[in-house]
Design an enzyme around this catalytic site. Structure first.
Site, PDB file in Angstrom:
ATOM      1  N   LYS A 302       0.835  -1.192   0.000  1.00  0.00           N
ATOM      2  CA  LYS A 302       0.000   0.000   0.000  1.00  0.00           C
ATOM      3  C   LYS A 302       0.876   1.251   0.000  1.00  0.00           C
ATOM      4  O   LYS A 302       2.049   1.206   0.412  1.00  0.00           O
ATOM      5  CB  LYS A 302      -0.876   0.035   1.257  1.00  0.00           C
ATOM      6  CG  LYS A 302      -1.927  -1.052   1.350  1.00  0.00           C
ATOM      7  CD  LYS A 302      -2.693  -0.923   2.664  1.00  0.00           C
ATOM      8  CE  LYS A 302      -3.741  -2.014   2.817  1.00  0.00           C
ATOM      9  NZ  LYS A 302      -4.868  -1.855   1.882  1.00  0.00           N
ATOM     10  N   ARG A 376     -10.399 -11.441   1.976  1.00  0.00           N
ATOM     11  CA  ARG A 376     -11.278 -12.489   1.431  1.00  0.00           C
ATOM     12  C   ARG A 376     -10.618 -13.864   1.537  1.00  0.00           C
ATOM     13  O   ARG A 376     -11.315 -14.875   1.624  1.00  0.00           O
ATOM     14  CB  ARG A 376     -11.636 -12.150  -0.016  1.00  0.00           C
ATOM     15  CG  ARG A 376     -10.457 -12.086  -0.954  1.00  0.00           C
ATOM     16  CD  ARG A 376     -10.753 -11.318  -2.229  1.00  0.00           C
ATOM     17  NE  ARG A 376     -10.957  -9.906  -1.965  1.00  0.00           N
ATOM     18  CZ  ARG A 376     -11.280  -9.014  -2.902  1.00  0.00           C
ATOM     19  NH1 ARG A 376     -11.446  -9.397  -4.164  1.00  0.00           N
ATOM     20  NH2 ARG A 376     -11.462  -7.739  -2.596  1.00  0.00           N
TER      21      ARG A 376
END
Length: 525
Positions: A302, A376
């Site tokens: 990120k 996920r």
């Protein structure tokens, strides 16, 4: 392996809080609120008529006409969250009168009024008032018990401060903290039942605050092990069963997705499960939370700006722990298993690389094209575990999953996706009952086109379009056919970026009360 009993040894050492835990007590009385001794009396003013509901009409006369004067001059409008503070000058047992704008009367809901009670409690705490007295304001179509429970919870949540690591305040005489909130109800009410409702609300407020504090604490303290240890303590305090899986147990069960995410960190991943209820005649509600205690993005790193906020990527698992704490107090006739999949997502020589393929607990393979789509992955194995090992018949997962959901719905609203529609409606209704905003997004088979892989069963990320929905589509692949399931993307409402009248900035505890309400609804049939 069966559930461990309640004497199970700690799963690790969690860092202690640096200050004594702050607690607000809630009381209920059948009394005129203007007759009770307190530091502050609260009144709520609607914008479509100056009436202080629940407070006798003679209050203005007792205060020498000051209320009528302020209204005539337009200094009290009833605008939502507007505050007016008036000294009673010894004319009432309460030292101060706090008037809070409640907006239009026709727009009053249990959730809105709860926030106003939270605002009153937060204001009182900041002012150094130890005690608060407030009337329980009616809301059309709702029971007294429901209003009281919501108001009590909000009054406990409102004053919490998340400056957990600040050194002792330098004030020579620091202000006192709020200690008690008393709600006044009409004569003839069932005081015993209302006190029970208030007690439940107080407990729910404490559960929300526990989740908020977990989110506020830094990742060097809230590790996967510390999360699991907090879950164990909650299970032990609530008389619930507890189980925790470490790396070896995950490898034995084939949890390649969760283990893949954790490869880049020296912190051992943990999957915890808290079990409430062993009712043979009741369904098993599985609530599953994403517990990424720090998310750097892994090799798909990120940007550095704002990365410190990624300590909050475990808010879903924190909500599950809080919900289980509340459910233990509510005692619904339903089985509930709360599962948290906890890991750190960091880059190092062992970290999962873009293009790696991992195998989930149910045997499906995933090409990990984006290591920053890790939530996920841990949910995939956690959902398989909830079904295969715990027999979950109904599922809800809670995760700070995608920025795309925040773009679609804003900061205040969670996205809901799943099926069948009846189950989605029930989950959404439970959340909204507790003032937690949720909006359903579509979920179609066509959304899986973006997730096709040339070498595995699926990819873990698609393109830019419908990012929140493709994330939900991926998670759906790990839900057994016929099992009702809803995915809640809480990336927006899990935290707030600035103070609001009823809560300080930081973690919100979103999902705690809604999930507890869902357990109650499922118990009711």
């Amino acid at each position: 392996m069966a559930f461990a009993n309640r004497s199970v040894p700690p799963v690790g050492r969690a860092a202690p809080y640096t200050r004594r835990r702050f607690v607000v007590k809630v009381a209920v009385e059948t009394a005129d609120p203007t007759t009770l001794q307190a530091d502050c009396l609260v009144g709520f003013v609607h914008s479509d008529g100056f009436v202080l509901e629940g407070i006798p009409a003679g209050l203005d006369s007792a205060l020498g006409g000051v209320l009528g004067d302020l209204e005539a001059r337009g200094e009290i409008s009833g605008k939502l969250h507007e505050t007016t503070i008036i000294s009673t000058l010894g004319r009432l047992p309460a030292r101060w009168l706090l008037l809070i704008g409640a907006g239009k009367r026709a727009e009053a809901t249990v959730g809105r009024m709860a926030k106003l009670y939270g605002q009153a409690a937060r204001h009182a705490d900041g002012a150094g008032w130890r005690s608060l007295v407030a009337p329980l304001v009616p809301v059309a179509g709702t029971s007294v018990e429901r209003r009281l429970r919501a108001a009590a919870a909000a009054s406990v949540v409102g004053p919490l401060r998340l400056d957990l690591y600040k050194s002792a305040l330098k004030e020579e005489r620091p202000k006192p903290r709020l200690e008690e909130v008393t709600f006044c109800v009409s004569d003839g009410a069932d005081l015993s039942a209302l006190r029970e409702a208030a007690s439940l609300g107080e407990g729910e407020g404490n559960a929300v605050n526990m989740a908020r504090e977990l989110v506020a604490r830094p990742a060097n303290e809230v590790t996967p092990t510390a999360m699991a240890e907090k879950a164990r303590l909650v299970a032990e305090a609530g008389g619930m069963e507890f189980r925790c899986l470490g790396r070896a147990e995950m490898e034995a069960k084939g949890m390649g997705c969760l283990l893949g995410v954790a490869r880049g960190s020296v912190q051992e991943p943990k999957l915890f499960a808290i079990r409430y209820g062993r009712f043979e005649d009741a369904p098993v509600l599985g609530i599953v939370g994403k517990g990424i205690t720090f998310d750097s993005g892994g090799i798909t790193l990120k940007p550095g700006e704002g990365m410190q906020e990624m300590k909050a990527d475990m808010a879903g698992a924190a909500a599950v722990i809080g919900a289980m704490q509340a459910i233990a107090a509510l005692k619904p006739h339903v089985n509930v298993v709360g599962v948290g999949a906890c890991a750190e997502n960091l880059p190092d020589a062992n970290a999962m690389k873009p293009g790696d393929v991992v195998r989930a607990m149910n045997g499906k393979t995933v090409e990990c094209v984006n290591t920053d789509a890790e939530g996920r992955l841990v949910l995939a194995d956690a959902l398989c575990y909830a079904q295969q090992d715990e027999g979950a018949t109904h599922l809800v997962d809670v995760a700070t999953l995608t920025g795309a959901c925040v773009v679609a719905l804003g900061q205040d609203t969670a996205g809901a996706m799943g099926g069948p529609q009846e189950w989605v409606d029930r989950v959404v209704a439970a959340m909204r009952d507790e003032g937690e905003k949720v909006w359903q997004l579509p979920l179609e088979d066509e959304h899986g086109e973006e997730m096709k892989s040339d070498i595995a069963d699926m990819k873990n990320a698609g393109g830019r379009q419908a990012g929140a929905i493709t994330g939900a589509w991926f998670i759906k692949q790990f839900v057994n056919d016929g099992v009702p399931w809803v995915h809640l993307d809480v990336a927006g409402p899990a935290t707030i970026e600035k103070d609001v009248p009823y809560m300080c900035k930081g973690g919100t505890g979103f999902g705690v009360r809604g999930l507890a309400r869902l357990a109650e609804m499922l118990a009711d049939g």
